[in-house]
Design a protein around this motif. Structure first.
Motif, PDB file in Angstrom:
ATOM      1  N   TRP A 231      43.629  42.632  33.174  1.00 50.97           N
ATOM      2  CA  TRP A 231      42.349  42.391  33.819  1.00 50.97           C
ATOM      3  C   TRP A 231      41.774  43.693  34.361  1.00 50.97           C
ATOM      4  N   GLY A 232      40.463  43.681  34.574  1.00 51.86           N
ATOM      5  CA  GLY A 232      39.808  44.848  35.149  1.00 51.86           C
ATOM      6  C   GLY A 232      38.468  44.489  35.744  1.00 51.86           C
ATOM      7  N   GLU A 233      38.022  45.300  36.694  1.00 48.54           N
ATOM      8  CA  GLU A 233      36.708  45.140  37.325  1.00 48.54           C
ATOM      9  C   GLU A 233      36.034  46.502  37.444  1.00 48.54           C
ATOM     10  N   ALA A 234      34.707  46.467  37.531  1.00 51.94           N
ATOM     11  CA  ALA A 234      33.932  47.682  37.824  1.00 51.94           C
ATOM     12  C   ALA A 234      32.622  47.259  38.474  1.00 51.94           C
ATOM     13  N   HIS A 235      32.204  47.997  39.498  1.00 52.18           N
ATOM     14  CA  HIS A 235      30.969  47.707  40.225  1.00 52.18           C
ATOM     15  C   HIS A 235      30.242  49.040  40.404  1.00 52.18           C
ATOM     16  N   THR A 236      29.240  49.268  39.576  1.00 60.37           N
ATOM     17  CA  THR A 236      28.632  50.595  39.492  1.00 60.37           C
ATOM     18  C   THR A 236      27.322  50.743  40.262  1.00 60.37           C
ATOM     19  N   HIS A 237      26.623  49.648  40.536  1.00 61.48           N
ATOM     20  CA  HIS A 237      25.321  49.717  41.197  1.00 61.48           C
ATOM     21  C   HIS A 237      24.893  48.283  41.498  1.00 61.48           C
ATOM     22  N   GLN A 238      23.761  48.120  42.115  1.00 61.58           N
ATOM     23  CA  GLN A 238      23.148  46.798  42.251  1.00 61.58           C
ATOM     24  C   GLN A 238      21.800  46.754  41.548  1.00 61.58           C
ATOM     25  N   ILE A 253      34.735  50.537  31.807  1.00 60.58           N
ATOM     26  CA  ILE A 253      35.782  50.725  32.819  1.00 60.58           C
ATOM     27  C   ILE A 253      36.616  49.464  32.971  1.00 60.58           C
ATOM     28  N   ALA A 254      35.947  48.322  33.119  1.00 65.09           N
ATOM     29  CA  ALA A 254      36.668  47.061  33.310  1.00 65.09           C
ATOM     30  C   ALA A 254      37.507  46.710  32.095  1.00 65.09           C
ATOM     31  N   ALA A 255      36.936  46.870  30.905  1.00 65.64           N
ATOM     32  CA  ALA A 255      37.668  46.520  29.685  1.00 65.64           C
ATOM     33  C   ALA A 255      38.860  47.442  29.466  1.00 65.64           C
ATOM     34  N   ASN A 256      38.681  48.734  29.730  1.00 63.12           N
ATOM     35  CA  ASN A 256      39.801  49.662  29.561  1.00 63.12           C
ATOM     36  C   ASN A 256      40.957  49.298  30.486  1.00 63.12           C
ATOM     37  N   ALA A 260      44.532  48.088  28.922  1.00 63.91           N
ATOM     38  CA  ALA A 260      45.709  48.874  29.309  1.00 63.91           C
ATOM     39  C   ALA A 260      46.740  47.999  30.003  1.00 63.91           C
ATOM     40  N   GLY A 261      46.298  47.115  30.878  1.00 63.81           N
ATOM     41  CA  GLY A 261      47.218  46.240  31.578  1.00 63.81           C
ATOM     42  C   GLY A 261      47.949  45.292  30.651  1.00 63.81           C
ATOM     43  N   ALA A 262      47.272  44.882  29.590  1.00 69.98           N
ATOM     44  CA  ALA A 262      47.879  43.963  28.625  1.00 69.98           C
ATOM     45  C   ALA A 262      48.666  44.698  27.545  1.00 69.98           C
ATOM     46  N   GLY A 263      48.530  46.040  27.497  1.00 69.09           N
ATOM     47  CA  GLY A 263      49.172  46.787  26.430  1.00 69.09           C
ATOM     48  C   GLY A 263      48.554  46.499  25.076  1.00 69.09           C
ATOM     49  N   ARG A 264      47.258  46.240  25.060  1.00 67.76           N
ATOM     50  CA  ARG A 264      46.543  45.872  23.831  1.00 67.76           C
ATOM     51  C   ARG A 264      45.283  46.711  23.688  1.00 67.76           C
ATOM     52  N   SER A 265      44.590  46.512  22.579  1.00 67.64           N
ATOM     53  CA  SER A 265      43.319  47.191  22.345  1.00 67.64           C
ATOM     54  C   SER A 265      42.311  46.168  21.843  1.00 67.64           C
ATOM     55  N   ALA A 266      41.060  46.604  21.751  1.00 68.52           N
ATOM     56  CA  ALA A 266      40.021  45.710  21.232  1.00 68.52           C
ATOM     57  C   ALA A 266      40.380  45.214  19.829  1.00 68.52           C
ATOM     58  N   ALA A 267      40.986  46.062  19.034  1.00 73.91           N
ATOM     59  CA  ALA A 267      41.322  45.686  17.661  1.00 73.91           C
ATOM     60  C   ALA A 267      42.338  44.553  17.596  1.00 73.91           C
ATOM     61  N   VAL A 374      42.171  39.918  29.384  1.00 74.64           N
ATOM     62  CA  VAL A 374      42.829  39.545  28.131  1.00 74.64           C
ATOM     63  C   VAL A 374      43.659  38.298  28.369  1.00 74.64           C
ATOM     64  N   LEU A 375      43.513  37.331  27.493  1.00 78.13           N
ATOM     65  CA  LEU A 375      44.329  36.126  27.536  1.00 78.13           C
ATOM     66  C   LEU A 375      45.291  36.133  26.349  1.00 78.13           C
ATOM     67  N   GLU A 376      46.530  35.738  26.593  1.00 78.63           N
ATOM     68  CA  GLU A 376      47.549  35.750  25.558  1.00 78.63           C
ATOM     69  C   GLU A 376      48.248  34.402  25.479  1.00 78.63           C
ATOM     70  N   ARG A 377      48.331  33.863  24.287  1.00 77.71           N
ATOM     71  CA  ARG A 377      49.072  32.618  24.049  1.00 77.71           C
ATOM     72  C   ARG A 377      50.541  32.999  23.877  1.00 77.71           C
ATOM     73  N   THR A 378      51.379  32.534  24.789  1.00 78.82           N
ATOM     74  CA  THR A 378      52.782  32.918  24.778  1.00 78.82           C
ATOM     75  C   THR A 378      53.701  31.826  24.242  1.00 78.82           C
TER      76      THR A 378
END
Length: 379
Positions: A231-238, A253-256, A260-267, A374-378
């Protein structure tokens, strides 16, 4: 760990005579039942705001209506990202040991519970009170500025954006709960009423009534196990006048962080649930997050990349653009569809698989607040 164990969404569209609490109650009870939990097991609640029910303590109103006795309850408000942030807050409560089953809830009668002018005025309030609102700007106008910048920078065309509206309508046609299901073409989008150049009516999401709810738990529920893996968050302005030059900065920023936390990439993703308040919102997310080259989201949509049988199936319920948008519940409905797809419960809409990995992302304001996961089916 945190698992998404129960989901529910009402049909979006018109619900005459229903108020925000009653719509939320319907979705909440269905999600708790879907999780296979007794009511008393829900020990946390994160409730979104409702413009048609501006109570200072909406969360405890819903505690009362649902007969809950939670250890923690509060109302969250981060615009369109509220549902996504709510799910992350639920995860944090579980990780801290404060709760074991957190209900994340949103809904309102935004279509039938207020006039069109009231809806426009309320939403326009996200603008700067000195430099934007007095000039008569509205939310579509703010997003039109972003859209014009995106088209200029990437070389994409208005017809490219229209492809995304066409795709969302095609996906909505397969869902019985969608508000807008009549097929449309690129020419239909281009010929629709101008709203704020370059946006036309069919580039914009509708206003809707509806509600959605998700239960986040400390352990897997019945059936398929869906884990919140990163998961990730970013708050850059209003305010859009203070927006970074990089339109996709907060999303990136949020997606990266999430990848990274999930050890995965967009691909690695096999399913997407991306906020789509306007066609340029969706285009910028798809391109910023690595699912399409700059300026090519519309072309990729036309070529099938985001269709049910494509590489990155996208918003298979029709998204905000066609399933509908009743505020906080709008993005939560994306999550409901993603979970049902990952469980293999989507019926005629079901993708092959079911998909083992999905990415969900929402923004609030005008690309102001971002949350992705990122959601993962385990199992």
């Amino acid at each position: 760990m945190a698992f998404l164990t129960g989901v529910a969404a009402t049909a979006f569209g018109k619900h005459p005579g229903s108020d925000a609490p009653s719509l939320m109650e319907t979705a909440a009870r269905a999600a708790i039942a879907d999780a296979g939990l007794p009511r008393e097991a829900v020990d946390g609640l994160v409730c979104g705001y409702a413009t048609t029910f501006p109570h200072l303590m909406t969360a405890t109103v819903m505690v009362e209506r649902l007969g809950l006795t939670p250890r923690h309850a509060h109302q969250a408000a981060v615009g369109g990202a509220t549902g996504a942030v709510g799910l992350l807050l639920a995860r944090h409560l579980i990780a801290a040991g404060a709760c074991r089953h957190v209900l994340v809830l949103g809904g309102e009668n935004r279509l039938t519970g207020q006039s069109r002018d009231d809806a426009v005025k309320t939403l326009a309030g996200v603008g700067h009170p000195v430099h934007e609102v007095p000039l008569g700007a509205s939310v579509p106008a703010y997003y039109a500025l972003v859209a014009a910048r995106h088209l200029h920078e990437t070389g994409a065309s208005e017809r490219d954006l229209a492809e995304l509206a066409v795709l969302m309508r095609r996906h909505a046609a397969a869902h019985p709960g969608a508000q807008l299901t009549k097929p449309i073409s690129v020419d239909d989008v281009m010929a629709s009423k101008p709203v704020a150049t370059p946006l036309k009516l069919l580039d914009c999401c509708p206003i809707s009534d509806g509600a959605a709810a998700v239960v986040v738990s400390a352990e897997p529920g019945q059936g398929a196990s869906i884990r919140l893996a990163g998961w990730g968050e970013a708050h850059t302005h209003q305010h859009v006048s203070e927006m970074p030059d990089d339109l996709g900065l907060g999303a990136r920023i949020a997606a990266n962080q999430a990848f990274a936390g999930a050890g995965r990439s967009a691909a690695d993703m096999r399913l997407l649930g991306l906020y789509d308040s306007f066609t340029p919102t969706l285009a910028i997310f798809l391109e910023t997050l690595g699912f399409a080259p700059p300026g090519r989201a519309g072309v990729m949509a036309r070529e099938g990349l985001f269709s049910r049988d494509g590489r990155f199936p996208l918003n298979l319920h029709g998204g905000l653009l066609s399933y509908g948008h009743p505020g906080v519940a709008g993005f939560l409905a994306h999550v409901v569809e993603v979970i049902r797809q990952m469980r293999g419960e989507a019926g005629d809409r079901q993708v092959a698989g079911p998909p083992p990995l999905a990415y969900c992302h929402a923004d609030g304001g005008v690309f102001s607040s971002h949350a992705g996961f990122v959601l993962e089916r385990t199992a």
